[in-house]
Each structure stands twice: as structure tokens, then as C-alpha cells.
Motif scaffolding. Structure first.
Motif, PDB file in Angstrom:
ATOM      1  N   ASP A  44      53.750 -29.234 -60.289  1.00 36.42           N
ATOM      2  CA  ASP A  44      53.315 -30.251 -61.011  1.00 36.42           C
ATOM      3  C   ASP A  44      54.478 -30.959 -61.593  1.00 36.42           C
ATOM      4  O   ASP A  44      55.633 -30.651 -61.285  1.00 36.42           O
ATOM      5  CB  ASP A  44      52.050 -29.778 -61.894  1.00 36.42           C
ATOM      6  N   GLY A  45      54.274 -31.598 -62.854  1.00 30.88           N
ATOM      7  CA  GLY A  45      55.356 -32.530 -63.303  1.00 30.88           C
ATOM      8  C   GLY A  45      56.121 -31.769 -64.304  1.00 30.88           C
ATOM      9  O   GLY A  45      57.212 -32.315 -64.929  1.00 30.88           O
ATOM     10  N   TRP A  58      59.674 -28.795 -60.029  1.00 28.98           N
ATOM     11  CA  TRP A  58      58.814 -29.702 -60.535  1.00 28.98           C
ATOM     12  C   TRP A  58      58.619 -30.831 -59.320  1.00 28.98           C
ATOM     13  O   TRP A  58      59.390 -30.919 -58.460  1.00 28.98           O
ATOM     14  CB  TRP A  58      58.924 -30.234 -61.725  1.00 28.98           C
ATOM     15  N   THR A  59      57.648 -31.656 -59.555  1.00 28.01           N
ATOM     16  CA  THR A  59      57.478 -32.802 -58.542  1.00 28.01           C
ATOM     17  C   THR A  59      56.839 -34.034 -59.240  1.00 28.01           C
ATOM     18  O   THR A  59      56.476 -33.818 -60.566  1.00 28.01           O
ATOM     19  CB  THR A  59      56.504 -32.520 -57.413  1.00 28.01           C
ATOM     20  N   GLY A  60      57.400 -35.175 -58.916  1.00 28.46           N
ATOM     21  CA  GLY A  60      56.672 -36.464 -59.342  1.00 28.46           C
ATOM     22  C   GLY A  60      56.701 -37.461 -58.552  1.00 28.46           C
ATOM     23  O   GLY A  60      56.699 -36.983 -57.243  1.00 28.46           O
ATOM     24  N   TRP A  65      61.917 -31.569 -57.052  1.00 31.70           N
ATOM     25  CA  TRP A  65      63.130 -31.420 -57.904  1.00 31.70           C
ATOM     26  C   TRP A  65      63.311 -29.943 -58.214  1.00 31.70           C
ATOM     27  O   TRP A  65      62.369 -29.183 -58.611  1.00 31.70           O
ATOM     28  CB  TRP A  65      63.406 -32.008 -58.863  1.00 31.70           C
ATOM     29  N   ARG A 113      49.794 -32.118 -51.580  1.00 33.23           N
ATOM     30  CA  ARG A 113      50.314 -31.609 -52.691  1.00 33.23           C
ATOM     31  C   ARG A 113      51.436 -30.854 -52.221  1.00 33.23           C
ATOM     32  O   ARG A 113      51.665 -30.068 -51.412  1.00 33.23           O
ATOM     33  CB  ARG A 113      49.354 -30.617 -53.483  1.00 33.23           C
TER      34      ARG A 113
END
Length: 277
Positions: A44-45, A58-60, A65, A113
Motif C-alpha cells: 500500500d502507500g 510501498w506502492t503508488g 518503490w 495489486r
């Protein structure tokens, strides 16, 4: 043009199956294969650290990243990665692999996801693996079928081994065949295989949950010949990774891909899931 193989002797048929199954087992026991997966992390963020992988992940909107501490390093395509690194936006069903010492960290997208899935050669599931039980090969279960292509590929949504996850595949057509011993004629939705022109069929049958894995098995089908004929060899029906570990996101068969007959051929319930030798 691919042609249907001529029938072989029972001894040749058995020998070819044994060679295929041995190769399948070697691939399954790969030091960084699915039996080596130690966890499945949905990103998640918020940057998050995991006990079995270096870095905070994390992801965005701009993809996945990782932020590595001063004493941490990954190797990606043989090149060292330090500090902050962006993997970018990953295509659906794609994976990238970064080495972390003896381990490998898989970064992937499944069901829309982003995930991180570390793989460690010392994982007990891999360490203790011996073999997958299977029915003895029987030429009766190698039948000639007919490939029926659609006018255009059709998107097919299927469930997954992970609750709430869905996969979407383009189905190029169906395969029609007749099962032995009065098992009837059936059509199954086919997806594209790994080799050009080849097909894959996800299915269940009356053995599912009894002697074979309940959720699914997969069958690779060589490319059709010039007349649309295909060899449907259920002796080579294979377990997907979810048959061995809950850390897999395997697709379930399309609606309609359940055979009412008992297909007593191919791989059985793994020993790791309580299967019988």
C-alpha cells in the motif's frame, strides 16, 4: 505446422511420461521456485518493512518503490541497487526478481495489486519436498480433441486461490474432446499457453477434492495441427502452486470447466496437503 503424434507403444508412452514428470519435479524444487516462497505481502502507500526481505516497500501511482538502509543491497539484473529505487508500474501478471543474498525477492502485480513475495532456499516447504504423487500413466487418457477458435478472443474473468482476487484472461477458443469409457463429449474454455500457438486448460473433475487438488489442475495442450486437432493428454494434468502453498494467487477454472467424470490421470493431491503416496 504441428502434427498429432502417432501412437507409441505402452513402454514408450510410459517412458516419455516419466521423463516429463521428472522434469516437472525438478522445476518445482528450484531453489527460488514457489516452494521457496516465505510470505506474500500486499503493498500500500505506507513504507513497510518485512522480516524476510530487505528494505521498506510501498506502492503508488508511479509504481513500486523500495527504500534500502545503508547496510542493505539488492541485485537487479546483476546490478547493485542501494538507497531508494523505483520498479515503475508493473504490467498485470508480470514479475521482477531481485537477489538478496541467497534469497530472491519477487516484485509483481496480481489482480491489479502490487505484491512482494520473498523466496528463500531454506524454506521448510522446499527443504522437505520429496515428490508429487500422480496416477500411473495410461494411454487411454491421451485423447485427440478439436480446437474451436472464437472469431475474436473473449475476456474471461475467473476467481483466484486468494479470496476476493480476480484474474482476467483472453480466451482464444474452446477444446472439444470425448473422454474414455463413456465419459462423454465436452468443451472446455482454453487460454493461451506459454509456447506460441499452444493452449492451457484449467479444469476440475469428479476427483477434485477427493484424490486430486480441489481448486484446480492445469493441462498444457500443444498447438493444433492444420486440421485443428489437438492432443489432450490428461496424464500430464499438473498442480498449480496453490496446491502446495497458500502464498500463491493461482487462477481458478472458468465457469463450465468442470468435468462430471472422474479423470483418474495426472498429478494428485500433494503430500504437503495430506495427499496419499
Amino acid at each position: 505446422m504441428t502434427s498429432i503424434q502417432e501412437p507409441t507403444t505402452a513402454e514408450e508412452f510410459t517412458r516419455a511420461w516419466e521423463e516429463w514428470h521428472a522434469a516437472s519435479q525438478r522445476a518445482l524444487a528450484d531453489p527460488h521456485g514457489f516452494l521457496a516462497v516465505t510470505s506474500l505481502h500486499w503493498l500500500d502507500g505506507g513504507p513497510t518493512r518485512f522480516p524476510d526481505a530487505p528494505g521498506a516497500w510501498w506502492t503508488g501511482p508511479d509504481g513500486v518503490w523500495v527504500e534500502l538502509a545503508a547496510d542493505e543491497e539488492l541485485l537487479l539484473d546483476g546490478e547493485p541497487v542501494r538507497g531508494r529505487y523505483g520498479f515503475g508500474v508493473l504490467p498485470e501478471r508480470s514479475s521482477r526478481y531481485a537477489a538478496a543474498g541467497e534469497a530472491v525477492v519477487e516484485v509483481a502485480k496480481r489482480g491489479g495489486r502490487d505484491i512482494v513475495r520473498p523466496r528463500h532456499p531454506g524454506n521448510p516447504l522446499l527443504r522437505d519436498f520429496t515428490r508429487t504423487p500422480a496416477y500411473p500413466p495410461d494411454p487411454r487418457w491421451a485423447v485427440t480433441g478439436r480446437y474451436l477458435p472464437f472469431e475474436a478472443p473473449r475476456p474471461v474473468t475467473v476467481g483466484a486461490a486468494v479470496e476476493g482476487l480476480q484474474h482476467v484472461y483472453d480466451a482464444p477458443g474452446e477444446i472439444e474432446f470425448t473422454l474414455p469409457d463413456g465419459g462423454g463429449t465436452h468443451r472446455l474454455t482454453a487460454f493461451n499457453g506459454h509456447l506460441p500457438g499452444s493452449l492451457q486448460v484449467l479444469f476440475t473433475d469428479a476427483t477434485s477434492g477427493v484424490t486430486t487438488y480441489a481448486a484446480n489442475r492445469v493441462l498444457s495442450v500443444p498447438a493444433p495441427d492444420g486440421q485443428g486437432r489437438v492432443t489432450v493428454d490428461f496424464n500430464r494434468a499438473t498442480n498449480l502452486p496453490c496446491a502446495y502453498t497458500d502464498l500463491a494467487t493461482c487462477p481458478l477454472p472458468p465457469a463450465g470447466n468442470r468435468l462430471p467424470a472422474a479423470v483418474e490421470a495426472g498429478e494428485r493431491i500433494p503430500l504437503e496437503r495430506g495427499g496419499l503416496p
